[in-house]
Design a protein around this motif. Structure first.
Motif, PDB file in Angstrom:
ATOM      1  N   ILE A   1       0.838  -1.209   0.000  1.00 59.40           N
ATOM      2  CA  ILE A   1       0.000   0.000   0.000  1.00 59.40           C
ATOM      3  C   ILE A   1       0.871   1.257   0.000  1.00 59.40           C
ATOM      4  O   ILE A   1       0.349   2.367  -0.076  1.00 59.40           O
ATOM      5  CB  ILE A   1      -0.967   0.038   1.195  1.00 59.40           C
TER       6      ILE A   1
ATOM      7  N   LYS B   1       0.191   5.136   1.074  1.00 60.73           N
ATOM      8  CA  LYS B   1      -1.242   5.430   1.083  1.00 60.73           C
ATOM      9  C   LYS B   1      -1.814   5.113   2.468  1.00 60.73           C
ATOM     10  O   LYS B   1      -1.471   4.111   3.082  1.00 60.73           O
ATOM     11  CB  LYS B   1      -1.973   4.598   0.024  1.00 60.73           C
TER      12      LYS B   1
ATOM     13  N   ILE C   1      -5.189   4.315   4.644  1.00 58.31           N
ATOM     14  CA  ILE C   1      -6.586   3.879   4.579  1.00 58.31           C
ATOM     15  C   ILE C   1      -7.267   4.251   5.890  1.00 58.31           C
ATOM     16  O   ILE C   1      -6.797   3.875   6.964  1.00 58.31           O
ATOM     17  CB  ILE C   1      -6.676   2.367   4.343  1.00 58.31           C
TER      18      ILE C   1
ATOM     19  N   ASP D   1     -13.342  -0.078  -2.513  1.00 53.02           N
ATOM     20  CA  ASP D   1     -12.577   1.075  -3.001  1.00 53.02           C
ATOM     21  C   ASP D   1     -11.078   0.865  -2.849  1.00 53.02           C
ATOM     22  O   ASP D   1     -10.287   1.347  -3.662  1.00 53.02           O
ATOM     23  CB  ASP D   1     -12.986   2.344  -2.235  1.00 53.02           C
ATOM     24  N   PHE D   2     -10.687   0.138  -1.819  1.00 51.74           N
ATOM     25  CA  PHE D   2      -9.266  -0.019  -1.541  1.00 51.74           C
ATOM     26  C   PHE D   2      -8.613  -1.018  -2.503  1.00 51.74           C
ATOM     27  O   PHE D   2      -7.404  -0.985  -2.701  1.00 51.74           O
ATOM     28  CB  PHE D   2      -9.060  -0.440  -0.091  1.00 51.74           C
ATOM     29  N   ASP D   3      -9.386  -1.901  -3.082  1.00 52.97           N
ATOM     30  CA  ASP D   3      -8.849  -2.758  -4.141  1.00 52.97           C
ATOM     31  C   ASP D   3      -8.454  -1.916  -5.343  1.00 52.97           C
ATOM     32  O   ASP D   3      -7.435  -2.163  -5.996  1.00 52.97           O
ATOM     33  CB  ASP D   3      -9.888  -3.807  -4.551  1.00 52.97           C
ATOM     34  N   LYS D   4      -9.279  -0.910  -5.634  1.00 54.15           N
ATOM     35  CA  LYS D   4      -8.962   0.003  -6.741  1.00 54.15           C
ATOM     36  C   LYS D   4      -7.723   0.829  -6.410  1.00 54.15           C
ATOM     37  O   LYS D   4      -6.884   1.096  -7.272  1.00 54.15           O
ATOM     38  CB  LYS D   4     -10.152   0.922  -7.010  1.00 54.15           C
ATOM     39  N   LEU D   5      -7.615   1.202  -5.140  1.00 46.35           N
ATOM     40  CA  LEU D   5      -6.477   2.005  -4.704  1.00 46.35           C
ATOM     41  C   LEU D   5      -5.169   1.235  -4.828  1.00 46.35           C
ATOM     42  O   LEU D   5      -4.146   1.781  -5.244  1.00 46.35           O
ATOM     43  CB  LEU D   5      -6.691   2.454  -3.255  1.00 46.35           C
ATOM     44  N   THR D   6      -5.198  -0.059  -4.478  1.00 42.76           N
ATOM     45  CA  THR D   6      -3.979  -0.872  -4.488  1.00 42.76           C
ATOM     46  C   THR D   6      -3.846  -1.721  -5.748  1.00 42.76           C
ATOM     47  O   THR D   6      -2.839  -2.400  -5.922  1.00 42.76           O
ATOM     48  CB  THR D   6      -3.975  -1.809  -3.263  1.00 42.76           C
ATOM     49  N   ASN D   7      -4.876  -1.701  -6.598  1.00 43.14           N
ATOM     50  CA  ASN D   7      -4.862  -2.466  -7.857  1.00 43.14           C
ATOM     51  C   ASN D   7      -4.720  -3.969  -7.611  1.00 43.14           C
ATOM     52  O   ASN D   7      -4.044  -4.678  -8.338  1.00 43.14           O
ATOM     53  CB  ASN D   7      -3.729  -1.977  -8.776  1.00 43.14           C
TER      54      ASN D   7
END
Length: 393
Positions: free
Chosen positions: A198, A201, A203, A236-242
């Motif tokens: 991460i 970033k 969370i 949303d955090f899956d999108k943040l961390t790809n």
């Protein structure tokens, strides 16, 4: 001519290699270093060794499992373990499959004594026979937990502590990612203090929202096999961390008062889904590290408070210095102005000149002349003194 003995050292670190080199130079042994990988173990199919040293430098399941693989291919070769971990439980963890255990810090004398005892005892080492059944992996996991708890209990650097914890957790439970959330009571939130993949970033979640937020609210662990089918999951955090989350194991961490101070979250078990044994393992790990985390957070807070007090003191000291300097400059200015006015007025000098020029009395003229000289000398000294005051402002 005797064939020199050959020693293999399995280690991933440069630290300590000079001691092994010194040992082999002293004894005229041949020496080889290999990293602790499965590929390195293939060397046993190509070459014969008289002794193997293995460096166990982390209290993790992977270190124990590598030792098992080593023994499978080198069962007829004496193995000496070099480590600072598992000393009290070495016979259980390594199943009596080793010749000797050298407790760190390692010295040349320790290495030499162990090797001499081995080679002087008998010229050939027979295959080892393990008479006791191998302990279950669950028992060995608990011993790993014990070693981790011992290590983290002595640490005061919170970032280093958390880094060690998530590395051990992901490795022990074969997961892709781990995140440690800290409870922020003032904001009623949890926030990611550290996590794998991460970066920097951060969370943040309200307590009660998301899987980790729910665990923070209830204080109960959760296993989620299909998070995208759960309304509580925040994608949303899956999108943040790809990265796509496939499964989750989440357990609370408590302080000594029984309050939830943090959340331990593991994502994506590589070998299937998380189960109750994984939950138990992580819960025990969280229990053993929760108090250590609170202690290090308190230590960190005290250091921050000390820095704030020191900063305030430094600012006060600097302000006092400025005030003193300004007061000194103002006072010197007043002195300079007063003396300057008196000197530049030249009232005394003018009067003395008038007296000197108006009298014919030689003795009086001589006295006035001497007084004028003394006045001018005093004036020069005062001007020199004022100049020094200016330079020292």
């Amino acid at each position: 001519m005797d064939i020199p003995r050959t020693i293999l050292v399995l280690t991933d670190r440069e630290e300590g290699r000079e001691l092994f080199r010194a040992l082999c130079n002293e004894k005229s042994y041949q020496l080889m270093f290999k990293e602790k990988t499965n590929t390195s173990l293939r060397i046993f199919t190509l070459q014969k060794f008289d002794l193997v040293f293995i460096d166990i430098h982390k209290p993790t399941i992977s270190e124990v499992e590598f030792y098992d693989r080593l023994f499978d291919v080198a069962y007829d070769i004496p193995i000496i373990i070099v480590s600072e971990y598992f000393y009290e439980t070495r016979q259980i963890v390594f199943e009596n499959k080793y010749y000797d255990y050298i407790l760190k810090p390692v010295t040349l004398e320790k290495l030499s004594t162990s090797v001499d005892n081995l080679f002087e005892k008998k010229e050939t080492v027979q295959a080892k026979v393990v008479t006791e059944p191998a302990p279950e992996m669950q028992s060995r996991k608990l011993l790993v937990l014990l070693e981790i708890a011992r290590r983290v209990g002595t640490m005061t650097d919170l970032n280093e502590l958390l880094k060690i914890i998530i590395n051990h957790a992901t490795e022990a439970l074969d997961s892709e990612r781990a995140t440690v959330f800290i409870v922020d009571k003032e904001k009623n939130e949890i926030w990611s203090r550290i996590g794998t993949r991460i970066g920097k970033k951060e969370i943040r979640l309200p307590i009660g929202k998301g899987i980790a937020g729910k665990v923070a609210l209830t204080g109960k662990p959760l296993i989620v096999d299909d998070p995208y089918s759960t309304s509580e999951f925040v994608s949303d955090f899956d999108k943040l961390t790809n990265i796509r989350t496939r499964n989750i194991l989440c357990v609370p961490m408590f302080n000594i008062k029984g309050e939830v101070i943090g959340i331990f979250e593991l994502l994506n078990k590589k070998s299937g889904s998380f189960d109750r044994s994984d939950e138990e393992f992580l819960s025990i790990m969280a229990a053993s590290t929760g108090i250590a985390i609170e202690n290090t957070m308190l230590h960190e807070k005290l250091l921050a408070q000390y820095d704030d007090v020191k900063k305030s003191y430094d600012e006060l000291y600097e302000s006092q210095g400025i005030i003193i300097k300004q007061t000194k400059a103002s006072l010197l200015g007043e002195i300079e102005s007063f003396v300057k006015d008196e000197l530049e007025g030249a009232y005394i000098s003018q009067k003395l000149e008038e007296i000197k020029n108006s009298t014919t009395d030689f003795r009086l003229r001589k006295m006035v002349f001497g007084l004028l000289e003394a006045y001018r000398d005093t004036k020069n000294k005062i001007e020199s003194f004022l100049q020094q005051l200016k330079e020292n402002k």
